[in-house]
Motif scaffolding. Sequence first.
Motif, short mmCIF file in Angstrom:
data_model
loop_
_atom_site.label_atom_id
_atom_site.label_comp_id
_atom_site.label_asym_id
_atom_site.label_seq_id
_atom_site.Cartn_x
_atom_site.Cartn_y
_atom_site.Cartn_z
N ALA A 124 0.82 -1.12 -0.20
CA ALA A 124 0.00 -0.01 -0.05
C ALA A 124 0.93 1.05 0.04
CB ALA A 124 -0.93 0.04 1.31
N THR A 125 2.05 1.28 0.73
CA THR A 125 2.74 2.33 0.91
C THR A 125 3.81 2.72 -0.44
OG1 THR A 125 4.73 1.14 1.41
CG2 THR A 125 3.24 2.07 3.30
N ARG A 126 3.71 1.79 -1.39
CA ARG A 126 4.45 1.85 -2.58
C ARG A 126 5.78 2.04 -2.62
NH1 ARG A 126 -0.67 4.92 -5.62
NH2 ARG A 126 -2.12 3.07 -5.37
N VAL A 127 6.42 1.89 -1.33
CA VAL A 127 7.89 2.29 -1.26
C VAL A 127 8.59 1.05 -2.06
CG1 VAL A 127 9.81 2.31 0.47
CG2 VAL A 127 7.57 3.48 0.96
N THR A 140 -1.52 3.27 -14.15
CA THR A 140 -2.20 3.35 -13.29
C THR A 140 -1.45 2.55 -12.02
OG1 THR A 140 -4.18 3.17 -11.87
CG2 THR A 140 -3.91 1.66 -13.51
N TYR A 141 -1.32 3.29 -10.68
CA TYR A 141 -0.62 2.42 -9.88
C TYR A 141 -1.63 1.81 -8.79
CZ TYR A 141 3.79 4.43 -11.38
OH TYR A 141 4.72 4.70 -11.85
N ASP A 142 -2.93 1.90 -9.17
CA ASP A 142 -3.81 1.01 -8.10
C ASP A 142 -4.54 -0.14 -8.76
OD1 ASP A 142 -5.63 1.99 -9.78
OD2 ASP A 142 -6.83 3.24 -8.11
N VAL A 143 -3.84 -0.74 -9.74
CA VAL A 143 -4.32 -1.90 -10.08
C VAL A 143 -3.07 -2.94 -9.93
CG1 VAL A 143 -4.29 -3.15 -12.33
CG2 VAL A 143 -5.77 -1.10 -12.19
N SER A 144 -3.61 -4.25 -9.32
CA SER A 144 -2.68 -5.28 -9.27
C SER A 144 -3.32 -6.48 -10.02
CB SER A 144 -2.46 -5.62 -7.94
OG SER A 144 -3.36 -6.38 -7.32
N VAL A 145 -2.70 -7.72 -9.95
CA VAL A 145 -3.13 -8.87 -10.62
C VAL A 145 -4.39 -9.17 -9.89
CG1 VAL A 145 -1.12 -9.73 -11.53
CG2 VAL A 145 -1.78 -10.13 -9.29
N ASN A 146 -4.84 -8.79 -8.85
CA ASN A 146 -5.78 -9.29 -7.91
C ASN A 146 -7.16 -8.46 -8.64
OD1 ASN A 146 -4.62 -10.69 -6.28
ND2 ASN A 146 -4.20 -9.38 -4.60
N ASP A 147 -7.04 -7.55 -9.41
CA ASP A 147 -8.14 -6.83 -10.08
C ASP A 147 -8.78 -8.09 -10.88
OD1 ASP A 147 -8.51 -3.99 -9.25
OD2 ASP A 147 -6.45 -4.42 -9.47
N ALA A 148 -8.17 -9.08 -11.35
CA ALA A 148 -8.54 -10.17 -12.00
C ALA A 148 -9.93 -11.03 -11.31
CB ALA A 148 -7.66 -11.15 -12.43
N ASP A 192 1.97 -5.12 3.35
CA ASP A 192 2.62 -4.29 4.54
C ASP A 192 1.28 -3.87 5.37
OD1 ASP A 192 1.28 -2.84 2.40
OD2 ASP A 192 2.57 -1.15 2.51
N VAL A 193 0.16 -3.92 4.99
CA VAL A 193 -1.07 -3.56 5.63
C VAL A 193 -1.35 -4.92 6.53
CG1 VAL A 193 -3.72 -2.97 5.67
CG2 VAL A 193 -1.94 -2.30 3.86
N GLN A 194 -0.96 -5.89 5.79
CA GLN A 194 -1.41 -7.18 6.93
C GLN A 194 -0.82 -6.99 8.14
OE1 GLN A 194 -1.04 -11.17 4.90
NE2 GLN A 194 -1.58 -10.20 3.05
N ALA A 195 0.53 -6.64 8.19
CA ALA A 195 1.74 -6.74 9.34
C ALA A 195 1.32 -5.55 10.17
CB ALA A 195 2.86 -6.75 8.87
N GLU A 196 0.59 -4.61 9.76
CA GLU A 196 0.44 -3.02 10.60
C GLU A 196 -0.36 -3.26 11.50
OE1 GLU A 196 -0.23 -0.11 7.46
OE2 GLU A 196 -0.80 1.37 8.90
N ALA A 197 -0.09 -2.52 12.61
CA ALA A 197 -0.85 -2.70 14.05
C ALA A 197 -1.94 -1.55 14.05
CB ALA A 197 -0.05 -2.78 15.17
N TYR A 198 -3.00 -1.76 14.49
CA TYR A 198 -4.02 -0.69 14.77
C TYR A 198 -4.85 -0.96 16.16
CZ TYR A 198 -7.97 2.20 13.30
OH TYR A 198 -8.86 3.33 13.28
N ASP A 199 -5.55 -0.08 16.66
CA ASP A 199 -6.05 -0.27 17.81
C ASP A 199 -7.73 -0.40 17.52
OD1 ASP A 199 -4.31 0.25 19.92
OD2 ASP A 199 -3.92 2.14 18.97
N TRP A 200 -7.83 -1.70 17.42
CA TRP A 200 -9.47 -1.78 17.08
C TRP A 200 -10.42 -1.93 18.25
CZ3 TRP A 200 -8.89 -2.78 11.97
CH2 TRP A 200 -7.67 -3.36 11.51
N PRO A 201 -11.54 -1.43 17.90
CA PRO A 201 -12.66 -1.42 19.14
C PRO A 201 -12.87 -2.90 19.25
CG PRO A 201 -13.71 -0.61 16.95
CD PRO A 201 -12.06 -0.82 16.87
#
Length: 625
Positions: A124-127, A140-148, A192-201
Amino acid sequence: MTVRLTVGQATVRFLAQQYSERDGVEHRLVAGCFGIFGHGNVAGIGEALLEAELEDPGALPYWTARNEQGAVHAASAYARMKNRLSTLAVTASVGPGATNMVTGAALATINRLPVLLLPGDIFATRVSSPVLQELEDPSTYDVSVNDAFRPVSRFFDRVWRPEQLPAALLAAMRVLTDPVETGAVTLAMPQDVQAEAYDWPEDLFRRRVWHVGRPVPEPEATERAVTAIRQAQRPLVVSGGGTIYSEATDALRRLAESTGVPVAETQAGKGSLAYDHPQSLGAVGSTGTTAANAVAREADLVIGIGTRYSDFTTASRTVFANPDVRFVNLNVAGQDAHKQAGLALQADARRGLEVLVERLGGWRVDDAYSDRVKGLAREWDATVESAYHLGHAPLPAQSEVIGVVNEVSEPRDVVVCAAGSMPGDLHKLWRTRDPKGYHVEYGYSCMGYEIAGGVGVKMACPDREVFVMVGDGSYLMMAQELVTAVQERIKIVVVLVQNHGFASIGALSEELGAQRFGTSYRYRNDETGRLDGPKLPVDLAANAESLGVVVLRATTVDELRSALRKAKEHQGGPVLVHVETDPLAGAPDSESWWDVPVAEVSSLETTAEARRVYEDHKTQQRLHL
Ligand SMILES: Cc1ncc(C[n+]2csc(CCOP(=O)(O)OP(=O)(O)O)c2C)c(N)n1
Ligand SMILES: [Mg+2]
């Protein structure tokens, strides 16, 4: 109150708390997760599944598959056996691991089966871009193979930020449990998002029950349907998968018995009525019985129940040939209820059938019609009996193999198949004694579904013996979930029917004037330059043995019978019974047609002749408007 977890951990914790409910019975909605790890999921969802296994075993069990497509097939098969009330998730890496699931997603969606797919996705960060296996679309940068996955999923979302996860998960569960919308649900998870932490309700992780509806028919629609049925002289029920998913088979039998209306079955609907019920006409359409097709040709009213009227069911719009035929369609999905310009009775199959039985009161078809139906059914049963006992030599016919498997199996056992010549033969010939005893995937008819699907069936119903019927072509397409079955000690009996190529497409090709071109597995012949040399030295029995499977070889019908009996006794893993059959010994004729266009011009006389026959058939095709 919040809880700090990664997106992967939150996903796993959420899924472990989801339940479905119908008729007061609760089921785990997502009972576990199949997968294959790569850099796109190993440290995200993968780490979360490990934590779950170590800290809360059973929360979301994990199984390693051999091909992501196979994992999705197993999940579809599992969901089908559970009447769509419970399914499995599949996690895949980014790129090829993900796209391997696209075929599985299409199969699930076409068969209206819920599966939850969790492909990894690009950063997601595209770094770190382009990451290994990234598509890199220059526009475009917001397409990946998953759009299939978009066209083959009933719900697709990409979780670019943790904040999006709760809405994505809730929508995913809604679609999985909606009998109209259900199919593949894909949540693409950037690695990267899969490994990112967040404070969930904390509320996100509370136990949630998704109620699977049984919509009732609108009273006015019921009255229209009842009026149409009462006016019919020669009505016929065509029962599809919806009857079975809705657990409406008892209600269907009551309708049949109280009215005398006969019942024909689609591939997904086979098992709606036991084969030996006097009003059971068996399979209808291109792979139908002569009994069902004869009644269908004359029917003045077709009562479609839980069917989507596939091209095979209608024999490419030729089987319902009565010029005055009308349709009443009981279906939970508006799309299907309105097909063939029918009177739509949009409702759950069981609810709808119960209302029809009540409202039809003592109405019955006349005795002459019901006697004719019963006579045709008996005639077909005699045809099956002789197809089971042909004594074909030197190699047995496929119909004899089907007969022996049927004879050796118990009423609640399950036969599994998907592609080749067997689905059609099974549709005609298999004697189904239990609503869940017949599991032929014929929405997508996907070569490679058989073994993986068998694994899913057995996982869903460990108390039933599972007989997987697989051709050599399908086996070579995807047999590797046998290793998963060995690993997990999943007992399936695989009946491998070796006929050195594509008997099905070979026969079709010949019929269409294409001379069996490219349909048998042969050496390239040095003299002709064509694939008409000797048979290949392929030994699929040895192949299965090398994977750790117990293998039994049979060359005659009697050997097959004793091998199957032995296979039934075996415990603790898969058994494969190898049998060679004559690819040219076909099953009894359906007296019907299937529209496969033939070349309009050709230098080949075989093709030109087939085209003449084709054009003749085309004149019999009709739209019901
Ligand atoms: C993935 C996939 N590719 C191609 C097809 C088209 N197709 C249908 S049946 C068949 C041949 C199957 O061969 P086999 O499993 O040996 O069964 P047989 O026809 O010999 O009974 C093919 C190529 C398909 N259904 N699925
Ligand atoms: Mg074959």
